[in-house]
Design a protein around this motif. Structure first.
Motif, PDB file in Angstrom:
ATOM      1  N   UNK A  90     -13.922   5.377   3.456  1.00  0.00           N
ATOM      2  CA  UNK A  90     -13.930   6.688   2.337  1.00  0.00           C
ATOM      3  C   UNK A  90     -12.288   6.872   3.449  1.00  0.00           C
ATOM      4  N   UNK A  91     -11.228   6.887   2.429  1.00  0.00           N
ATOM      5  CA  UNK A  91     -10.150   6.825   2.015  1.00  0.00           C
ATOM      6  C   UNK A  91      -9.802   8.681   2.626  1.00  0.00           C
ATOM      7  N   UNK A  92      -8.688   8.918   2.949  1.00  0.00           N
ATOM      8  CA  UNK A  92      -8.248  10.058   3.025  1.00  0.00           C
ATOM      9  C   UNK A  92      -7.127  10.204   2.194  1.00  0.00           C
ATOM     10  N   UNK A 121      -6.423   3.922  10.937  1.00  0.00           N
ATOM     11  CA  UNK A 121      -5.553   4.426  10.578  1.00  0.00           C
ATOM     12  C   UNK A 121      -3.834   3.537   9.991  1.00  0.00           C
ATOM     13  N   UNK A 122      -3.017   4.001   9.628  1.00  0.00           N
ATOM     14  CA  UNK A 122      -1.871   3.807   9.115  1.00  0.00           C
ATOM     15  C   UNK A 122      -0.808   4.530  10.144  1.00  0.00           C
ATOM     16  N   UNK A 123       0.599   3.825  10.852  1.00  0.00           N
ATOM     17  CA  UNK A 123       1.430   4.800  10.858  1.00  0.00           C
ATOM     18  C   UNK A 123       2.531   5.415   9.682  1.00  0.00           C
ATOM     19  N   UNK A 124       3.167   6.262  10.052  1.00  0.00           N
ATOM     20  CA  UNK A 124       3.784   7.299   8.753  1.00  0.00           C
ATOM     21  C   UNK A 124       5.437   7.408   8.511  1.00  0.00           C
ATOM     22  N   UNK A 125       5.665   7.380   7.964  1.00  0.00           N
ATOM     23  CA  UNK A 125       7.261   8.159   7.747  1.00  0.00           C
ATOM     24  C   UNK A 125       7.029   9.460   7.082  1.00  0.00           C
ATOM     25  N   UNK A 155      -2.747  10.002  12.252  1.00  0.00           N
ATOM     26  CA  UNK A 155      -2.746  11.387  10.727  1.00  0.00           C
ATOM     27  C   UNK A 155      -4.036  11.408   9.848  1.00  0.00           C
ATOM     28  N   UNK A 156      -3.805  12.445   9.675  1.00  0.00           N
ATOM     29  CA  UNK A 156      -5.362  11.826   9.138  1.00  0.00           C
ATOM     30  C   UNK A 156      -5.736  11.767   8.025  1.00  0.00           C
TER      31      UNK A 156
END
Length: 329
Positions: A90-92, A121-125, A155-156
């Protein structure tokens, strides 16, 4: 379409139409193609939004559009999407963010290769309302789930998780949490022993704007975060037999017992206890500044084992303590 490996779930509610287009098209143009895209419109009276989503749904067979009969909120909408999701993963996604083209591909590859990991999760910009990057690698250096005892580090909309975590509870998202439902879920899954991992690469543009949460709702969000935070700390200590959950343990008593447990524990439990002890000093320093000195003279030398930034926040920022400690009103 044959059963997809990934189900992407995205809720829509009064977002800027231009942001919606960017978000939807960033998913539809992913390098990984074997997914279904569950769109949930939680603003059924918004004709232009409904028409826009129907246009996408009619053009791409991977899209399943659900228009709620009335506004039910993101938490219940996400649980609704999970009920019909067919994917193993499941990806949000959020309706105002932008996924980079290989986001899904890299998360699927990681979860496929690391079967012990449940949540990726991943990091985000971070971007502003005009799409300009205002902060790069928001979560750099936080790829350790122990930091969930301090704050929400995932990050959700960057999350991908195995659908089999629904075995821990159904519905998965706690519907008592209108806001901060993601942090409550991460705290719950941490207590179940689930393993998290964050890809250090920023694979999502995470939009920050004043339209997201009003100032009134922000107070409610903060209150719910603190409720989940307190439950995480106390439930983890109780689960490890360090405190009795039936007792009305004060932060002072919890600190005393956690310090004693630190000396006889090892491995992951000892690592978690370092952060828990820090949090208890973090809380008590607001009531009594003498706890700052006690923090530095603690015989377990916790001040020299946690990140320097955390120590600085304990010393300097009363507002941060009030916002982030579940033990403060």
């Amino acid at each position: 379409m044959e059963k997809p490996l990934v189900s992407v779930i995205c809720c829509f509610y009064r977002e800027n139409p231009a942001w919606v287009r960017q978000s939807v098209e960033s998913i539809l143009s992913q390098t990984y193609r074997h997914f279904e895209f569950i769109m949930i419109c939680d603003d059924p009276e918004n004709g232009p939004l409904v028409d826009l989503l129907k246009k996408y749904a009619s053009a791409d067979p991977r899209i399943l559009l659900i228009v709620n009969g009335q506004n039910i909120g993101i938490t219940r909408s996400l649980n609704k999407g999970l009920q019909i999701a067919g994917g193993e993963f499941i990806a949000r996604m959020d309706a105002d963010d932008i996924a980079l083209p290989d986001r899904l591909e890299k998360q699927v590859s990681y979860l496929a290769a690391h079967t012990e990991t449940s949540i990726c999760a991943t990091d985000v910009n971070t971007i502003n309302s005009r799409g300009r990057i205002i902060r790069r690698h928001k979560y750099r250096g936080l790829d350790n789930q122990k930091y969930l005892f301090c704050r929400n580090i995932y990050a959700h909309p960057s999350i991908m998780f195995r659908k089999d975590i629904l075995r821990y509870r159904t519905p998965l998202y706690n519907e008592e949490f209108r806001y901060a439902q993601d942090y409550e879920l991460w705290a719950f899954l941490l207590l179940q022993g689930c393993r998290f991992h964050m890809l250090e690469e920023a694979l999502l543009l995470y939009r920050k704007s004043e339209r997201q949460i009003s100032s009134g709702h922000r107070r409610e969000q903060r209150g719910l975060f603190k409720k989940a935070h307190k439950a995480l700390v106390t439930d983890w200590l109780a689960k490890k037999g360090i405190i009795d959950v039936k007792d009305d343990c004060s932060p002072e008593i919890m600190l005393q017992k956690a310090n004693g447990a630190y000396r006889i524990n090892s491995g992951k439990d000892r690592e978690y206890l370092e952060i828990v002890i820090y949090i208890l000093y973090f809380t008590l320093a607001t009531y009594d500044r003498r706890y700052v000195w006690r923090y530095f003279t603690d015989r377990n030398r916790i001040a020299f084992k946690v990140d320097l930034l955390l120590t600085w926040r304990l010393i300097a920022s009363r507002k941060t303590r009030c916002d982030r400690s579940g033990f403060l009103p």
